[in-house]
Design an enzyme around this catalytic site. Structure first.
Site, PDB file in Angstrom:
ATOM      1  N   SER A 152      46.513 -72.566  -8.493  1.00  0.00           N
ATOM      2  CA  SER A 152      47.196 -72.504  -9.788  1.00  0.00           C
ATOM      3  C   SER A 152      48.667 -72.920  -9.631  1.00  0.00           C
ATOM      4  O   SER A 152      48.949 -73.998  -9.105  1.00  0.00           O
ATOM      5  CB  SER A 152      47.041 -71.101 -10.384  1.00  0.00           C
ATOM      6  OG  SER A 152      47.396 -71.093 -11.751  1.00  0.00           O
ATOM      7  N   ASP A 275      38.880 -76.148 -17.667  1.00  0.00           N
ATOM      8  CA  ASP A 275      39.886 -75.135 -17.335  1.00  0.00           C
ATOM      9  C   ASP A 275      40.773 -74.859 -18.540  1.00  0.00           C
ATOM     10  O   ASP A 275      41.475 -75.753 -19.022  1.00  0.00           O
ATOM     11  CB  ASP A 275      40.734 -75.637 -16.167  1.00  0.00           C
ATOM     12  CG  ASP A 275      41.640 -74.572 -15.578  1.00  0.00           C
ATOM     13  OD1 ASP A 275      42.154 -73.730 -16.344  1.00  0.00           O
ATOM     14  OD2 ASP A 275      41.861 -74.589 -14.356  1.00  0.00           O
ATOM     15  N   HIS A 301      39.197 -71.524 -14.776  1.00  0.00           N
ATOM     16  CA  HIS A 301      40.433 -71.487 -13.986  1.00  0.00           C
ATOM     17  C   HIS A 301      40.226 -70.613 -12.760  1.00  0.00           C
ATOM     18  O   HIS A 301      40.058 -69.398 -12.859  1.00  0.00           O
ATOM     19  CB  HIS A 301      41.584 -70.941 -14.833  1.00  0.00           C
ATOM     20  CG  HIS A 301      42.918 -71.058 -14.148  1.00  0.00           C
ATOM     21  ND1 HIS A 301      43.546 -72.267 -13.965  1.00  0.00           N
ATOM     22  CD2 HIS A 301      43.724 -70.117 -13.580  1.00  0.00           C
ATOM     23  CE1 HIS A 301      44.695 -72.077 -13.330  1.00  0.00           C
ATOM     24  NE2 HIS A 301      44.812 -70.784 -13.084  1.00  0.00           N
TER      25      HIS A 301
END
Length: 345
Positions: A152, A275, A301
């Site tokens: 991320s 995502d 995600h």
């Protein structure tokens, strides 16, 4: 180098919803391993930073470093996402998978994470490649062969680092997962109704709490308490604290996407097309020839959760669940083997 081959990610149809993919993995993560914690200073010599190691075998760090002999067994370092830590579901799953290959593993925590409050003015900055380089320098004092994984926002920072530093990057290869490499469009994605309702409180509340505990003015405190979007928090707190004019300036300056064309180390970019956190992602024309793009149709995600129709009793205890979050760590380890990391497993 030969083409990278991997097991495709194919969840059952009822598990393809991106929000299920994003939320469920934390409920099926293995128990955290027994980490060995080392605390060092950050790049500004202000805040303490936690490094949580899961060693492949015992090593005498002080003896090795004093004699100029560095540890040769590969070390995989994880740069976590926003409000992540060595306790995050992906960190736990990756720790065991890396350990199974006979490699060392460590989570390098960003400022204010891992249970250690930030002491300086700066906190978490998704474009802080100086901090990434400092962490790798710290690890390079004891380990020769370092490879990195970024998740991320930590993935964005790692990818940007690889592009900025090129041949001077201290990790020999990397994998980046679910990274918002274009942070402006990612911020817009987070403004959508579902993302704002589902994820913003989960991500925003902890960082607001940390900010309020810091040395801030009454005006800052009132402004921070009033925000209900991450982009507003970035405009009020993150940007000015880290020398940016605004959240727009922060997102533009911190994004990895413009730097991917300059990457010289082997890099695997993994992201799901569904995502809910991401905006624009990299295409083949955005990256150098050392970068491999792996886009899946589903996965959410940092999700990529699978379902076994029956339990496989030959698998380790930590994976014996019908819900399985090991596609990511398996794919990352397969990639590292592909680029030449020797496995002792």
């Amino acid at each position: 180098m030969t083409t990278f081959t991997y097991t495709p990610f194919k969840p059952p149809f009822w598990l393809t919803n991106p929000h299920l993919q994003s939320i469920l993995p934390k409920f099926f993560a293995p128990k955290a391993p027994e980490y060995r914690r080392v605390v060092r200073k950050d790049s500004l010599d202000e805040s303490d930073i936690a490094y949580d190691f899961y060693d492949a075998h015992p090593i005498e760090h002080s003896e090795n470093s004093e004699n100029g002999e560095l540890e040769q067994t590969p070390l995989i370092v994880l740069f976590h996402g926003m409000e992540g830590s060595s306790d995050s579901h992906y960190a736990r799953a990756l720790a065991y998978q890396v350990h199974a290959q006979g490699w060392h593993f460590v989570v390098a925590h960003f400022r204010s994470c891992g249970g250690i409050p930030a002491k300086g003015r700066v906190f978490y900055n998704a474009g802080d490649t100086d901090e990434v380089h400092h962490m790798l320098q710290t690890l390079r004092e004891q380990y020769t062969n370092i490879y990195a994984v970024g998740v991320s926002l930590g993935g964005n920072a790692l990818a940007k680092y690889l592009g900025e530093y090129g041949d001077q990057a201290l990790c020999k290869g990397a994998a980046v997962i679910s990274a918002p490499v274009d942070m402006s469009s990612a911020a817009l994605s987070m403004h959508s109704f579902l993302s704002h309702r589902i994820y913003t409180p989960y991500l925003l509340n902890p960082i607001i709490k940390k900010a309020l505990a810091n040395d801030i003015s009454p005006e800052e405190m009132a402004s921070i308490k009033a925000v209900n979007r991450i982009s507003d928090f970035d405009d009020i707190f993150t940007a000015p604290r880290h020398g940016y004019r605004s959240n727009n300036h922060y997102y533009y300056s911190a994004s990895a996407l413009p730097h991917l064309i300059n990457v010289t180390r082997p890099l695997l970019l993994i992201s799901a097309k569904d995502d809910p956190f991401l905006g624009f992602t990299a295409t083949e024309n955005d990256v150098s020839d050392t970068v491999t793009i792996l886009d899946t149709e589903h996965g959410g995600h940092v999700g990529f959760i699978r379902y076994r129709t029956s339990k496989d009793k030959s698998t380790p205890l930590y994976t014996q669940s019908r819900f399985d979050i090991n596609w990511l760590p398996e794919t990352v380890c397969t990639y590292f083997k592909h680029i030449g990391v020797p496995s002792a497993a």
